[in-house]
Design a protein around this motif. Structure first.
Motif, PDB file in Angstrom:
ATOM      1  N   ARG A   1       6.467  -3.716   1.741  1.00 19.83           N
ATOM      2  CA  ARG A   1       5.229  -3.664   0.971  1.00 19.83           C
ATOM      3  C   ARG A   1       4.480  -4.963   1.273  1.00 19.83           C
ATOM      4  O   ARG A   1       5.090  -6.042   1.263  1.00 19.83           O
TER       5      ARG A   1
ATOM      6  N   TYR B   1      -0.321  -0.455   7.166  1.00 19.50           N
ATOM      7  CA  TYR B   1      -0.723   0.940   7.006  1.00 19.50           C
ATOM      8  C   TYR B   1      -0.537   1.351   5.550  1.00 19.50           C
ATOM      9  O   TYR B   1       0.188   0.682   4.802  1.00 19.50           O
ATOM     10  N   LEU B   2      -1.203   2.418   5.186  1.00 20.50           N
ATOM     11  CA  LEU B   2      -1.130   2.916   3.812  1.00 20.50           C
ATOM     12  C   LEU B   2      -0.243   4.149   3.750  1.00 20.50           C
ATOM     13  O   LEU B   2      -0.313   5.013   4.618  1.00 20.50           O
ATOM     14  N   GLN B   3       0.586   4.211   2.702  1.00 17.68           N
ATOM     15  CA  GLN B   3       1.375   5.421   2.461  1.00 17.68           C
ATOM     16  C   GLN B   3       1.511   5.592   0.952  1.00 17.68           C
ATOM     17  O   GLN B   3       1.952   4.661   0.266  1.00 17.68           O
TER      18      GLN B   3
ATOM     19  N   GLN C   1      -0.657   5.466  -1.268  1.00 25.08           N
ATOM     20  CA  GLN C   1      -1.504   4.460  -1.939  1.00 25.08           C
ATOM     21  C   GLN C   1      -0.900   3.063  -1.986  1.00 25.08           C
ATOM     22  O   GLN C   1      -1.359   2.197  -2.716  1.00 25.08           O
TER      23      GLN C   1
ATOM     24  N   ALA D   1       0.315  -0.316   0.489  1.00 23.92           N
ATOM     25  CA  ALA D   1       0.160  -0.893   1.826  1.00 23.92           C
ATOM     26  C   ALA D   1       1.492  -1.454   2.305  1.00 23.92           C
ATOM     27  O   ALA D   1       2.192  -2.135   1.551  1.00 23.92           O
ATOM     28  N   TYR D   2       1.803  -1.147   3.546  1.00 23.23           N
ATOM     29  CA  TYR D   2       3.070  -1.582   4.159  1.00 23.23           C
ATOM     30  C   TYR D   2       2.801  -2.238   5.505  1.00 23.23           C
ATOM     31  O   TYR D   2       1.768  -1.991   6.134  1.00 23.23           O
TER      32      TYR D   2
END
Ligand SMILES: CC(C)(COP(=O)(O)OP(=O)(O)OC[C@H]1O[C@@H](n2cnc3c(N)ncnc32)[C@H](O)[C@@H]1OP(=O)(O)O)[C@@H](O)C(=O)NCCC(=O)NCCS
Length: 137
Positions: free
Chosen positions: A102, A121-123, A125, A127-128
């Motif tokens: 995260r 990137y978003l997964q 909602q 961010a990672y």
């Protein structure tokens, strides 16, 4: 005093929920491949306080669901737990340890020696970003 030991997969679920997904149900905390992983728990005063799950693939390993109980964060437990996993990886002959971090936890991992690789990137909602560390023998 805090100690780290390997634990049964389902013991991780409560802390995953409390630290990472308070809005979800406990039954949603299982990973499909939990039984392929090696799970570590940090016990503080005999109470399970932090967990992390390790998945090995050849000389590479990914850890997932690193979590410390909300009331016990910032006390060094996460560092102790992850350092234990790094030492475990050394003994296992793992050369590279990585995670999808995260972005809110980037600084925590950097302090231990992880570096970011790739783009955020978003997964769901959140961010990672991928982070990794070379495991020195
Ligand atoms: C991220 C987490 C595992 C860290 O464990 P912890 O026990 O709180 O971390 P530590 O006390 O060992 O912290 C070590 C250092 O990192 C810092 N740190 C910890 N979490 C941080 C965060 N989210 N952002 C920035 N710095 C952080 C601490 O301030 C401390 O710094 P210091 O050495 O200068 O005092 C824990 O806070 C947690 O469970 N967070 C919620 C779930 C989560 O985000 N998990 C990671 C998913 S990838």
């Amino acid at each position: 005093m805090a100690i780290v030991e390997q634990i049964f997969p389902a013991l991780t679920w409560r802390i995953r929920k409390l630290a990472m997904y308070p809005e979800k149900e406990i039954k949603e905390m299982a990973l499909p491949n939990d039984f392929d992983g090696i799970h570590f728990g940090l016990y503080h005063n005999y109470e399970l306080t932090g967990v992390v799950s390790l998945f090995e693939k050849g000389t590479t390993a990914q850890f997932r669901k690193m979590a410390v109980l909300p009331g016990d964060q910032g006390k060094g437990f996460g560092t102790q737990l992850l350092q234990y996993v790094i030492d475990f990886c050394k003994q296992e002959g793992i050369q590279l340890l990585w995670c999808n971090a995260r972005t809110s936890a980037i600084e925590f991992y950097k302090k231990i020696g992880f570096v970011t690789t790739g783009e955020p990137y978003l997964q769901d909602q959140l961010a990672y970003i991928r982070m990794e560390i070379k495991v020195e023998v």
